[in-house]
Design an enzyme around this catalytic site. Structure first.
Site: not given
Ligand code: 3LM
Length: 415
Positions: A61, A114, A186, A211
């Site tokens: 961690r 998001y 972001d 992603k």
């Molecule tokens: C999506 N997005 O389908 P995680 N910043 C951006 C994002 O698009 C996302 C995050 C942060 C999507 C996830 S929706 C339940 C599925 C621009 C995530 C957050 O914590 O790794 O999911 O990232 O748009």
């Protein structure tokens, strides 16, 4: 020690960035240090490591060689001094923001972000006495007016999730720095291959590594890069104590995924352009009322957006959004007709993914916040994958055709 990468192209850094000295067994690929803890030679050594007086690992961690290699690689790709890895993209966003905030502080955030980032700022931060003003960041006057004496952070996405609105990073960074606030960008939709926000003044760049960076749909993870002292603060306060650190196995998978990021992004972008051309054809048929894609947005913003596409981005990316003329019903019927293209949230995978933001990724926003951000009930978001462009288009064509037939039959039956 790690070899300097000065002068390497991004394609090379994606493969060799953060490379450790030669493995004792000559392994080509970075070993996976799947271990929770590290054994000390003596109590003296353990004490010295905890006191920060001797370099070396303690507990995963607090640091792990596989995770560190990924942190180094993403920092080099973004052109930033250092990187930190988080369990999820939201872990990276939360740990980054909370490292610099305390009760009574204020944040200026883009209204087009998001859904869970919106929820974190609008719901959780408020409970801890941090206020967030959401603004249309394509409007610099509105953005400027939102700053207060206690503004500590500015947060934006460009292109924004879900409808790809662009923000001028350099202009917002000037406003932020004038108010002695840090700018957090972001960069999930672009990756450092297509946009490096640090070159335009961003202090911290966050990613959902779930992603494109990983790219194979088998990991949830997050990354942040920035100046060394800021990254140290994030790593050794919020990330460490909130426990939102990345697992070594996830880091290992992302290191593997990153090697093909440059070729994947090229193919994603080529496919997206082919799909955009097909959807532009659909527009005259009246089924799509508006197409959202950097460079083709059709409003008064479009010339400004074209400038940003030239100056701040290397390509438009591979996420496309569009409004169905007949709203919610048409959007959901279209999605239910698709066969190869998967009905799923997330983006940036080899598989093309399609989803309905109002009821899915952006459902955490209130209807008012969705309206303010321009996310209508007929909006559809498509992440164009790595399949052959013709096959993606064939699936879309059959779904549009059957939707059209359905609409004609309904019209006949009601005649
Ligand atoms: C999506 N997005 O389908 P995680 N910043 C951006 C994002 O698009 C996302 C995050 C942060 C999507 C996830 S929706 C339940 C599925 C621009 C995530 C957050 O914590 O790794 O999911 O990232 O748009």
């Amino acid at each position: 020690m790690h070899k300097p990468t000065a002068g390497w192209h991004a394609d090379t850094i994606a493969i060799h960035g953060g490379e450790a000295p030669q493995d004792p067994h000559g392994a080509l690929v970075a070993p996976l240090y799947q271990t929770s803890t590290f054994v000390f030679d003596s109590t003296h050594q353990g004490g010295q490591r905890f006191a920060g007086e001797e370099a070396g690992y303690i507990y995963s961690r607090l640091g792990n060689p596989t995770v560190n290699q990924l942190e180094q690689r993403i920092a080099e790709l973004e052109g930033m001094q250092a990187g930190a890895a988080a369990a999820t993209g939201m872990g990276a966003v939360a740990a980054t923001m909370m490292a610099f905030l305390q009760q009574g502080d204020h944040v200026v955030a883009s209204d087009a972000i998001y859904g869970c980032s919106f929820a974190l700022f609008d719901h959780l931060f408020r409970r801890f006495g941090v206020e967030v003003s959401f603004v249309d960041m394509s409007d610099l006057e509105q953005t400027k007016a939102a700053f207060r004496d206690n503004t500590q952070l500015v947060f934006l996405e460009t292109p924004a999730n879900p409808h790809l609105k662009l923000v001028d990073i350099a202009a917002v960074s000037k406003l932020a720095h004038h108010h002695k606030a840090r700018l957090v960008v972001d960069n999930t939709f672009m990756t450092p291959l297509l946009q490096r926000p640090g070159e335009f003044g961003a202090d911290l760049v966050v990613h959902s590594a779930t992603k494109y960076l990983n790219g194979h749909g088998d990991v949830v993870a997050g990354l942040v890069t920035g100046r060394s002292e800021d990254i140290e603060l994030i790593k050794f306060t919020t990330l460490k104590d909130m426990g939102a650190t990345m697992s070594p196995h996830d880091a290992w998978l992302i290191l593997r995924g990153l090697k093909t990021l440059p070729v994947r992004m090229q193919r994603h972008c080529e496919n997206a352009l082919a799909v955009v051309a097909f959807l532009q054809e659909m527009q005259p048929a009246g089924m799509i009322s508006r197409l959202y894609f950097p460079g083709v947005n059709q409003d008064e913003q479009s010339s400004h957006e074209s400038d940003l596409l030239q100056t701040q981005m290397k390509a438009a990316g591979a996420v496309i959004a569009f409004d169905m003329s007949d709203g919610f019903r048409a959007a959901t019927r279209l999605l239910d007709q698709l066969s190869m293209i998967k009905l799923a949230v997330s983006l940036g995978d080899a598989e093309s993914l399609i989803q309905h933001p109002a009821s899915m990724t952006h459902s955490p926003l209130t209807p008012e916040a969705r309206a303010a951000a321009g996310i209508g009930d007929g909006l559809v978001r498509l992440s164009v994958g790595l399949e052959h462009a013709d096959d993606i288009i064939t699936d879309l064509r059959q779904a549009f055709t059957s939707l059209k037939k359905g609409a004609e039959n309904t019209a006949l039956n009601t005649d």
